[in-house]
Design a protein around this motif. Structure first.
Motif, PDB file in Angstrom:
ATOM      1  N   PHE A  26       0.650  -1.423   0.098  1.00 17.80           N
ATOM      2  CA  PHE A  26      -0.128  -0.040   0.331  1.00 17.80           C
ATOM      3  C   PHE A  26       0.608   1.062  -0.019  1.00 17.80           C
ATOM      4  O   PHE A  26       1.874   1.586   0.804  1.00 17.80           O
ATOM      5  CB  PHE A  26      -0.769   0.161   1.721  1.00 17.80           C
ATOM      6  CG  PHE A  26      -1.477  -1.417   1.120  1.00 17.80           C
ATOM      7  CD1 PHE A  26      -3.234  -0.817   0.450  1.00 17.80           C
ATOM      8  CD2 PHE A  26      -1.416  -2.108   2.707  1.00 17.80           C
ATOM      9  CE1 PHE A  26      -3.704  -2.007   0.553  1.00 17.80           C
ATOM     10  CE2 PHE A  26      -2.607  -3.649   2.284  1.00 17.80           C
ATOM     11  CZ  PHE A  26      -3.510  -3.282   1.281  1.00 17.80           C
ATOM     12  N   LEU A  27       0.321   2.426  -0.446  1.00 13.22           N
ATOM     13  CA  LEU A  27       1.154   3.441  -0.973  1.00 13.22           C
ATOM     14  C   LEU A  27       2.411   3.872  -1.229  1.00 13.22           C
ATOM     15  O   LEU A  27       3.013   4.835  -1.411  1.00 13.22           O
ATOM     16  CB  LEU A  27       0.892   4.387  -0.262  1.00 13.22           C
ATOM     17  CG  LEU A  27      -0.623   5.260   0.204  1.00 13.22           C
ATOM     18  CD1 LEU A  27      -0.987   4.864   1.440  1.00 13.22           C
ATOM     19  CD2 LEU A  27      -1.785   4.799  -0.351  1.00 13.22           C
ATOM     20  N   GLU A  28       3.675   2.374  -0.878  1.00  9.71           N
ATOM     21  CA  GLU A  28       4.816   2.443  -0.961  1.00  9.71           C
ATOM     22  C   GLU A  28       5.283   1.374  -1.162  1.00  9.71           C
ATOM     23  O   GLU A  28       5.179   0.712  -1.152  1.00  9.71           O
ATOM     24  CB  GLU A  28       5.534   3.654   0.019  1.00  9.71           C
ATOM     25  CG  GLU A  28       5.366   2.240   2.195  1.00  9.71           C
ATOM     26  CD  GLU A  28       6.144   2.645   2.781  1.00  9.71           C
ATOM     27  OE1 GLU A  28       6.145   4.585   2.663  1.00  9.71           O
ATOM     28  OE2 GLU A  28       6.829   2.107   3.426  1.00  9.71           O
ATOM     29  N   ILE A  29       6.547   1.512  -2.211  1.00  9.66           N
ATOM     30  CA  ILE A  29       7.441   0.714  -3.020  1.00  9.66           C
ATOM     31  C   ILE A  29       8.488   0.227  -1.774  1.00  9.66           C
ATOM     32  O   ILE A  29       9.665   1.056  -1.725  1.00  9.66           O
ATOM     33  CB  ILE A  29       8.076   0.526  -3.972  1.00  9.66           C
ATOM     34  CG1 ILE A  29       6.772   1.443  -4.917  1.00  9.66           C
ATOM     35  CG2 ILE A  29       8.270  -0.185  -4.409  1.00  9.66           C
ATOM     36  CD1 ILE A  29       7.211   1.764  -6.401  1.00  9.66           C
ATOM     37  N   PRO A  30       8.239  -0.867  -0.842  1.00 11.12           N
ATOM     38  CA  PRO A  30       8.911  -1.343   0.110  1.00 11.12           C
ATOM     39  C   PRO A  30      10.387  -2.652  -0.846  1.00 11.12           C
ATOM     40  O   PRO A  30       9.748  -2.980  -1.018  1.00 11.12           O
ATOM     41  CB  PRO A  30       8.596  -2.296   1.095  1.00 11.12           C
ATOM     42  CG  PRO A  30       7.548  -2.960  -0.001  1.00 11.12           C
ATOM     43  CD  PRO A  30       6.944  -1.925  -1.405  1.00 11.12           C
ATOM     44  N   LEU A  31      11.337  -1.040  -1.208  1.00 10.78           N
ATOM     45  CA  LEU A  31      12.731  -1.737  -2.047  1.00 10.78           C
ATOM     46  C   LEU A  31      12.931  -3.220  -1.260  1.00 10.78           C
ATOM     47  O   LEU A  31      13.507  -3.662  -1.938  1.00 10.78           O
ATOM     48  CB  LEU A  31      13.988  -1.019  -2.102  1.00 10.78           C
ATOM     49  CG  LEU A  31      13.180   0.642  -2.702  1.00 10.78           C
ATOM     50  CD1 LEU A  31      14.306   1.834  -2.342  1.00 10.78           C
ATOM     51  CD2 LEU A  31      12.868   0.278  -4.194  1.00 10.78           C
ATOM     52  N   GLU A  32      13.363  -3.460  -0.338  1.00  4.83           N
ATOM     53  CA  GLU A  32      13.367  -4.977   0.254  1.00  4.83           C
ATOM     54  C   GLU A  32      12.353  -6.019  -0.069  1.00  4.83           C
ATOM     55  O   GLU A  32      13.265  -6.740  -0.662  1.00  4.83           O
ATOM     56  CB  GLU A  32      13.264  -4.820   1.549  1.00  4.83           C
ATOM     57  CG  GLU A  32      12.236  -4.961   1.894  1.00  4.83           C
ATOM     58  CD  GLU A  32      11.898  -3.201   2.270  1.00  4.83           C
ATOM     59  OE1 GLU A  32      10.787  -3.580   3.546  1.00  4.83           O
ATOM     60  OE2 GLU A  32      12.372  -1.842   2.516  1.00  4.83           O
TER      61      GLU A  32
END
Length: 174
Positions: free
Chosen positions: A164-170
């Motif tokens: 949701f809402l942001e892209i968790p790069l990990e």
């Protein structure tokens, strides 16, 4: 009496409302001020080692910069071109990211159920290169509602992912 503005997306305002969400959540933008990674063109560079750790492919760049560069004609594999909102190649995995914005009931509901088909098509498309595919949705907060529990479970059951809402790069192997 004038029309009320469309604040939920869809219809004539799909592009205007959806792009605001997409621009705010653009994968390219995620690297702009990131403390660990930076961009050099479409290449993701680790700031600490100055080594390339990934490559971005947005929309048609997937075809032009990856497939055509390897002499692969998508028309020989797929009947219709798929254009990812964002794609990031890390190691041997291409992470496809589709962004879905919704602030009210509408047609995006049914689009979420197509992830398995898209994962299958991208997998078929990239098989000649030996590249595996991970399919992710980037969703607006609207999809946190309990009425989406079944579809979110389905997304996971068929081997896709969402955030949701942001892209968790990990989660993209970085």
């Amino acid at each position: 009496m004038g029309r009320s503005p469309n604040t939920v997306g869809g219809g004539a305002n799909t592009t205007r409302n959806g792009l605001a969400f997409e621009r705010g959540a653009d994968l390219r933008d995620a690297f702009t001020d990131h403390p660990r990674y930076k961009l050099d063109g479409d290449n993701v560079i680790d700031r600490a080692t100055d080594q390339k750790v990934g490559t971005l492919f947005e929309k048609n760049k997937l075809y032009k910069n990856l497939l055509e560069a390897k002499d692969i004609d998508y028309k020989q594999i797929l009947s219709k071109k798929l254009l990812p909102d964002d794609a990031l190649l890390v190691g041997g995995i291409l992470h496809i990211i589709e962004k879905k914005y919704q602030a009210g009931a509408g047609s995006v509901d049914e689009k979420l159920q197509t992830c398995h088909f898209k994962l299958r098509q991208y997998t078929k498309l990239l098989a000649p290169l030996g590249i595996r595919v991970a399919f992710h949705y980037l969703l607006s907060d609207w999809f946190k509602a309990s009425s989406y529990r079944d579809v979110l479970e389905y997304i996971e059951e068929v081997g896709c992912d969402y955030f949701f809402l942001e892209i968790p790069l990990e989660r993209l192997g970085l």
